[in-house]
Scaffold this motif. Structure first.
Motif, short mmCIF file in Angstrom:
data_model
loop_
_atom_site.label_atom_id
_atom_site.label_comp_id
_atom_site.label_asym_id
_atom_site.label_seq_id
_atom_site.Cartn_x
_atom_site.Cartn_y
_atom_site.Cartn_z
N ILE A 161 1.08 -13.13 -9.30
CA ILE A 161 2.54 -13.13 -9.39
C ILE A 161 2.99 -12.48 -10.68
O ILE A 161 3.88 -11.62 -10.69
CB ILE A 161 3.10 -14.56 -9.26
N ARG A 162 2.38 -12.85 -11.79
CA ARG A 162 2.74 -12.26 -13.08
C ARG A 162 2.47 -10.76 -13.12
O ARG A 162 3.25 -9.99 -13.68
CB ARG A 162 1.98 -12.95 -14.21
N GLU A 163 1.36 -10.33 -12.50
CA GLU A 163 1.04 -8.91 -12.46
C GLU A 163 2.08 -8.14 -11.66
O GLU A 163 2.52 -7.06 -12.07
CB GLU A 163 -0.36 -8.69 -11.89
N LYS A 164 2.49 -8.68 -10.53
CA LYS A 164 3.52 -8.03 -9.71
C LYS A 164 4.86 -8.00 -10.44
O LYS A 164 5.58 -7.00 -10.40
CB LYS A 164 3.66 -8.72 -8.35
N GLN A 165 5.20 -9.10 -11.09
CA GLN A 165 6.45 -9.14 -11.86
C GLN A 165 6.43 -8.12 -12.98
O GLN A 165 7.42 -7.43 -13.23
CB GLN A 165 6.69 -10.53 -12.44
N SER A 166 5.31 -8.01 -13.64
CA SER A 166 5.16 -7.05 -14.74
C SER A 166 5.29 -5.62 -14.20
O SER A 166 5.98 -4.79 -14.79
CB SER A 166 3.80 -7.24 -15.41
N GLU A 167 4.64 -5.36 -13.10
CA GLU A 167 4.72 -4.04 -12.48
C GLU A 167 6.16 -3.70 -12.12
O GLU A 167 6.64 -2.59 -12.40
CB GLU A 167 3.84 -4.03 -11.23
N CYS A 168 6.87 -4.65 -11.52
CA CYS A 168 8.28 -4.43 -11.16
C CYS A 168 9.13 -4.21 -12.41
O CYS A 168 10.00 -3.33 -12.42
CB CYS A 168 8.82 -5.62 -10.36
N TYR A 169 8.90 -4.99 -13.44
CA TYR A 169 9.66 -4.85 -14.68
C TYR A 169 9.53 -3.43 -15.23
O TYR A 169 10.52 -2.80 -15.59
CB TYR A 169 9.17 -5.88 -15.70
N PHE A 170 8.30 -2.94 -15.32
CA PHE A 170 8.09 -1.62 -15.90
C PHE A 170 8.64 -0.52 -15.00
O PHE A 170 9.18 0.48 -15.49
CB PHE A 170 6.61 -1.39 -16.23
N LEU A 171 8.53 -0.69 -13.68
CA LEU A 171 9.11 0.30 -12.77
C LEU A 171 10.63 0.36 -12.92
O LEU A 171 11.22 1.44 -13.00
CB LEU A 171 8.74 -0.03 -11.33
N ILE A 172 11.27 -0.80 -12.96
CA ILE A 172 12.73 -0.84 -13.10
C ILE A 172 13.15 -0.32 -14.46
O ILE A 172 14.11 0.45 -14.57
CB ILE A 172 13.26 -2.26 -12.85
N ARG A 173 12.42 -0.70 -15.51
CA ARG A 173 12.74 -0.21 -16.86
C ARG A 173 12.66 1.31 -16.91
O ARG A 173 13.56 1.97 -17.44
CB ARG A 173 11.77 -0.81 -17.87
N ASP A 174 11.62 1.89 -16.32
CA ASP A 174 11.48 3.34 -16.32
C ASP A 174 12.56 4.00 -15.47
O ASP A 174 13.11 5.03 -15.86
CB ASP A 174 10.09 3.75 -15.81
N LEU A 175 12.88 3.41 -14.35
CA LEU A 175 13.92 3.95 -13.49
C LEU A 175 15.26 3.96 -14.20
O LEU A 175 15.98 4.96 -14.19
CB LEU A 175 14.02 3.13 -12.20
#
Length: 76
Positions: A53-67
């Motif tokens: 869960i934390r890995e997926k949340q982290s992945e989403c965070y960085f994707l959204i931040r970059d977007l």
């Protein structure tokens, strides 16, 4: 498991404000204090799901931040 926790700690997010190495230290202590193999396996399963869960949340965070950094008008 320790390597996965280390990767999350590198990102400095989603580790509940714990100092570097503290999360792994807590998990290791809990594993050592298990009274049966069933308890040990339950804890391993729980920690594995928690890390997923934390890995997926982290992945989403960085994707959204970059977007958002590439397209700041999305915030409007």
């Amino acid at each position: 498991m320790q390597a996965r926790i280390g990767v999350l700690e590198e990102g400095q997010i989603l580790m509940l404000g714990k100092e570097r190495g503290q999360y792994w230290s807590d998990v290791k202590a809990e594993l050592q204090n298990c009274t049966s193999m069933a308890d040990y396996n339950r804890l391993i399963d729980f920690e594995n799901r928690d890390l997923q869960i934390r890995e997926k949340q982290s992945e989403c965070y960085f994707l959204i931040r970059d977007l958002v950094s590439q397209n700041p008008y999305y915030l409007m």
